[in-house]
Design a protein around this motif. Sequence first.
Motif, mmCIF file in Angstrom:
data_model
loop_
_atom_site.group_PDB
_atom_site.id
_atom_site.type_symbol
_atom_site.label_atom_id
_atom_site.label_comp_id
_atom_site.label_asym_id
_atom_site.label_seq_id
_atom_site.Cartn_x
_atom_site.Cartn_y
_atom_site.Cartn_z
ATOM 1 N N VAL A 75 0.840 -1.206 0.000
ATOM 2 C CA VAL A 75 0.000 0.000 0.000
ATOM 3 C C VAL A 75 0.873 1.253 0.000
ATOM 4 O O VAL A 75 0.709 2.157 -0.840
ATOM 5 N N VAL A 76 1.799 1.319 0.942
ATOM 6 C CA VAL A 76 2.675 2.493 1.054
ATOM 7 C C VAL A 76 3.513 2.663 -0.210
ATOM 8 O O VAL A 76 3.631 3.774 -0.765
ATOM 9 N N GLY A 77 4.090 1.564 -0.684
ATOM 10 C CA GLY A 77 4.945 1.636 -1.867
ATOM 11 C C GLY A 77 4.206 2.074 -3.119
ATOM 12 O O GLY A 77 4.698 2.920 -3.878
ATOM 13 N N MET A 78 3.017 1.531 -3.330
ATOM 14 C CA MET A 78 2.253 1.879 -4.533
ATOM 15 C C MET A 78 1.801 3.338 -4.514
ATOM 16 O O MET A 78 1.930 4.052 -5.511
ATOM 17 N N PHE A 79 1.297 3.798 -3.382
ATOM 18 C CA PHE A 79 0.857 5.193 -3.292
ATOM 19 C C PHE A 79 2.045 6.152 -3.395
ATOM 20 O O PHE A 79 1.957 7.215 -4.023
ATOM 21 N N ALA A 80 3.180 5.770 -2.781
ATOM 22 C CA ALA A 80 4.366 6.623 -2.846
ATOM 23 C C ALA A 80 4.894 6.716 -4.275
ATOM 24 O O ALA A 80 5.261 7.802 -4.747
ATOM 25 N N LEU A 81 4.916 5.578 -4.993
ATOM 26 C CA LEU A 81 5.397 5.583 -6.370
ATOM 27 C C LEU A 81 4.465 6.401 -7.258
ATOM 28 O O LEU A 81 4.923 7.160 -8.119
ATOM 29 N N GLY A 82 3.164 6.271 -7.032
ATOM 30 C CA GLY A 82 2.211 7.078 -7.792
ATOM 31 C C GLY A 82 2.394 8.557 -7.533
ATOM 32 O O GLY A 82 2.392 9.370 -8.464
ATOM 33 N N LEU A 83 2.598 8.918 -6.261
ATOM 34 C CA LEU A 83 2.808 10.326 -5.910
ATOM 35 C C LEU A 83 4.089 10.858 -6.538
ATOM 36 O O LEU A 83 4.108 11.975 -7.076
ATOM 37 N N TRP A 84 5.165 10.063 -6.491
ATOM 38 C CA TRP A 84 6.434 10.495 -7.076
ATOM 39 C C TRP A 84 6.288 10.721 -8.587
ATOM 40 O O TRP A 84 6.829 11.681 -9.130
ATOM 41 N N LEU A 85 5.538 9.856 -9.263
ATOM 42 C CA LEU A 85 5.335 10.011 -10.700
ATOM 43 C C LEU A 85 4.568 11.295 -11.015
ATOM 44 O O LEU A 85 4.881 11.995 -11.982
ATOM 45 N N VAL A 86 3.551 11.592 -10.207
ATOM 46 C CA VAL A 86 2.772 12.815 -10.424
ATOM 47 C C VAL A 86 3.647 14.047 -10.209
ATOM 48 O O VAL A 86 3.648 14.978 -11.023
ATOM 49 N N VAL A 87 4.402 14.034 -9.114
ATOM 50 C CA VAL A 87 5.262 15.183 -8.805
ATOM 51 C C VAL A 87 6.328 15.356 -9.882
ATOM 52 O O VAL A 87 6.558 16.464 -10.382
ATOM 53 N N SER A 88 6.991 14.262 -10.259
ATOM 54 C CA SER A 88 8.072 14.345 -11.247
ATOM 55 C C SER A 88 7.556 14.737 -12.626
ATOM 56 O O SER A 88 8.307 15.269 -13.438
ATOM 57 N N ALA A 89 6.270 14.485 -12.881
ATOM 58 C CA ALA A 89 5.696 14.841 -14.186
ATOM 59 C C ALA A 89 5.758 16.349 -14.426
ATOM 60 O O ALA A 89 5.841 16.802 -15.571
ATOM 61 N N PHE A 90 5.738 17.125 -13.356
ATOM 62 C CA PHE A 90 5.669 18.577 -13.495
ATOM 63 C C PHE A 90 7.014 19.284 -13.321
ATOM 64 O O PHE A 90 7.058 20.501 -13.233
ATOM 65 N N VAL A 91 8.080 18.507 -13.273
ATOM 66 C CA VAL A 91 9.407 19.126 -13.220
ATOM 67 C C VAL A 91 10.269 18.665 -14.393
ATOM 68 O O VAL A 91 11.476 18.854 -14.398
ATOM 69 N N MET A 92 9.621 18.076 -15.400
ATOM 70 C CA MET A 92 10.359 17.594 -16.561
ATOM 71 C C MET A 92 10.868 18.752 -17.403
ATOM 72 O O MET A 92 10.213 19.787 -17.529
ATOM 73 N N GLN A 93 12.031 18.547 -17.992
ATOM 74 C CA GLN A 93 12.623 19.546 -18.870
ATOM 75 C C GLN A 93 12.650 18.996 -20.297
ATOM 76 O O GLN A 93 12.454 17.810 -20.525
ATOM 77 N N GLY A 94 12.919 19.878 -21.259
ATOM 78 C CA GLY A 94 13.064 19.423 -22.635
ATOM 79 C C GLY A 94 12.046 20.033 -23.566
ATOM 80 O O GLY A 94 11.382 21.035 -23.243
ATOM 81 N N ASP A 95 11.910 19.432 -24.736
ATOM 82 C CA ASP A 95 10.989 19.901 -25.765
ATOM 83 C C ASP A 95 9.560 19.934 -25.211
ATOM 84 O O ASP A 95 9.091 18.944 -24.630
ATOM 85 N N PRO A 96 8.840 21.067 -25.354
ATOM 86 C CA PRO A 96 7.497 21.193 -24.765
ATOM 87 C C PRO A 96 6.523 20.101 -25.194
ATOM 88 O O PRO A 96 5.775 19.577 -24.362
ATOM 89 N N LYS A 97 6.526 19.737 -26.490
ATOM 90 C CA LYS A 97 5.584 18.721 -26.970
ATOM 91 C C LYS A 97 5.886 17.365 -26.353
ATOM 92 O O LYS A 97 4.993 16.671 -25.864
ATOM 93 N N ARG A 98 7.154 16.977 -26.372
ATOM 94 C CA ARG A 98 7.534 15.693 -25.788
ATOM 95 C C ARG A 98 7.344 15.714 -24.278
ATOM 96 O O ARG A 98 6.998 14.701 -23.660
ATOM 97 N N LYS A 99 7.569 16.886 -23.683
ATOM 98 C CA LYS A 99 7.422 17.020 -22.235
ATOM 99 C C LYS A 99 5.987 16.736 -21.805
ATOM 100 O O LYS A 99 5.766 16.016 -20.830
ATOM 101 N N TRP A 100 5.015 17.278 -22.538
ATOM 102 C CA TRP A 100 3.616 17.050 -22.176
ATOM 103 C C TRP A 100 3.205 15.599 -22.413
ATOM 104 O O TRP A 100 2.405 15.037 -21.650
ATOM 105 N N ALA A 101 3.749 14.974 -23.455
ATOM 106 C CA ALA A 101 3.449 13.564 -23.702
ATOM 107 C C ALA A 101 3.985 12.711 -22.555
ATOM 108 O O ALA A 101 3.309 11.784 -22.074
ATOM 109 N N ARG A 102 5.188 13.030 -22.102
ATOM 110 C CA ARG A 102 5.786 12.288 -20.994
ATOM 111 C C ARG A 102 5.024 12.554 -19.698
ATOM 112 O O ARG A 102 4.876 11.668 -18.853
ATOM 113 N N ARG A 103 4.546 13.795 -19.538
ATOM 114 C CA ARG A 103 3.750 14.105 -18.347
ATOM 115 C C ARG A 103 2.477 13.259 -18.306
ATOM 116 O O ARG A 103 2.119 12.685 -17.273
ATOM 117 N N LEU A 104 1.795 13.183 -19.435
ATOM 118 C CA LEU A 104 0.567 12.388 -19.500
ATOM 119 C C LEU A 104 0.855 10.921 -19.219
ATOM 120 O O LEU A 104 0.078 10.239 -18.541
#
Length: 267
Positions: A75-104
């Motif tokens: 439970v802890v691991g799955m929720f933590a990994l999900g939270l980390w993915l959400v947070v990291s989605a919004f600090v990605m760098q690079g090409d804007p189009k590819r960045k949004w695809a990776r965020r999604l």
Amino acid sequence: MNASATHIARNASNSSALQLLARLGFAVNGLLHILIGSLAITVAVGAGSGSADQSGALAQLASNPGGVFLLWTVVVGMFALGLWLVVSAFVMQGDPKRKWARRLANVAKAIVYFALGATALTFAQGGSSSSAGSTQSASSSLLSSPGGAILLFLAGVAVLGVAGYFIYKGVAQKFRSDLAVPGGTAGRAVVVLGVVGYISKGVALGVVAILVGVAALTRDASKSTGLDGALKALAALPYGTIALMLIAIGLIAYGVYCFVRARRARL
């Protein structure tokens, strides 16, 4: 996203505590895949009666001594990994189009991990859940609504796209960028685990996608049975037992790879 929000997200993604919990998430994901692969082997040899999917793996954990502790760890691991993915989605760098695809893509994976965490929570609290039943129920609800068959078919296409991505990631070894691959024999072993694991998981998801598509085309929700139904349907085909055994071994390989990623992931 404004600068302050980005700053907060970046600080969160760099948090050593959150990164440690995310690594725990990779590890428990590996454990689940090893259990699913083991259950699939029992199906292949005709000795299994349980579900060869996430709910079957969690039920197996619950039945063992210390299972409740392991379930809460999941439970802890799955929720933590999900939270980390959400947070990291919004600090990605690079090409804007590819960045949004990776965020999604990150957000989509986070939703899957949150769902797994919720299922594990049900088992940890002494309840039970059926992934196949939930999939059938969701399919039935869609089919009973206007345009539901089209939406269900599109869902099948989406799952097929994910399956194709897993196979591509394995064949092209794109997973190497996710972790620091060690040198020498250990590194070659990790690459083999990644290739075999990603391809096997992609094939399994591909069968799931086909069953969803069939359910949509026939308007029969009972055809949409998730991973458990997909693996059992595969076993019923000519030479299906051999194919299922290979996929089961591949899922175990993916699980071992996830343990390596838990230790060596680039976060």
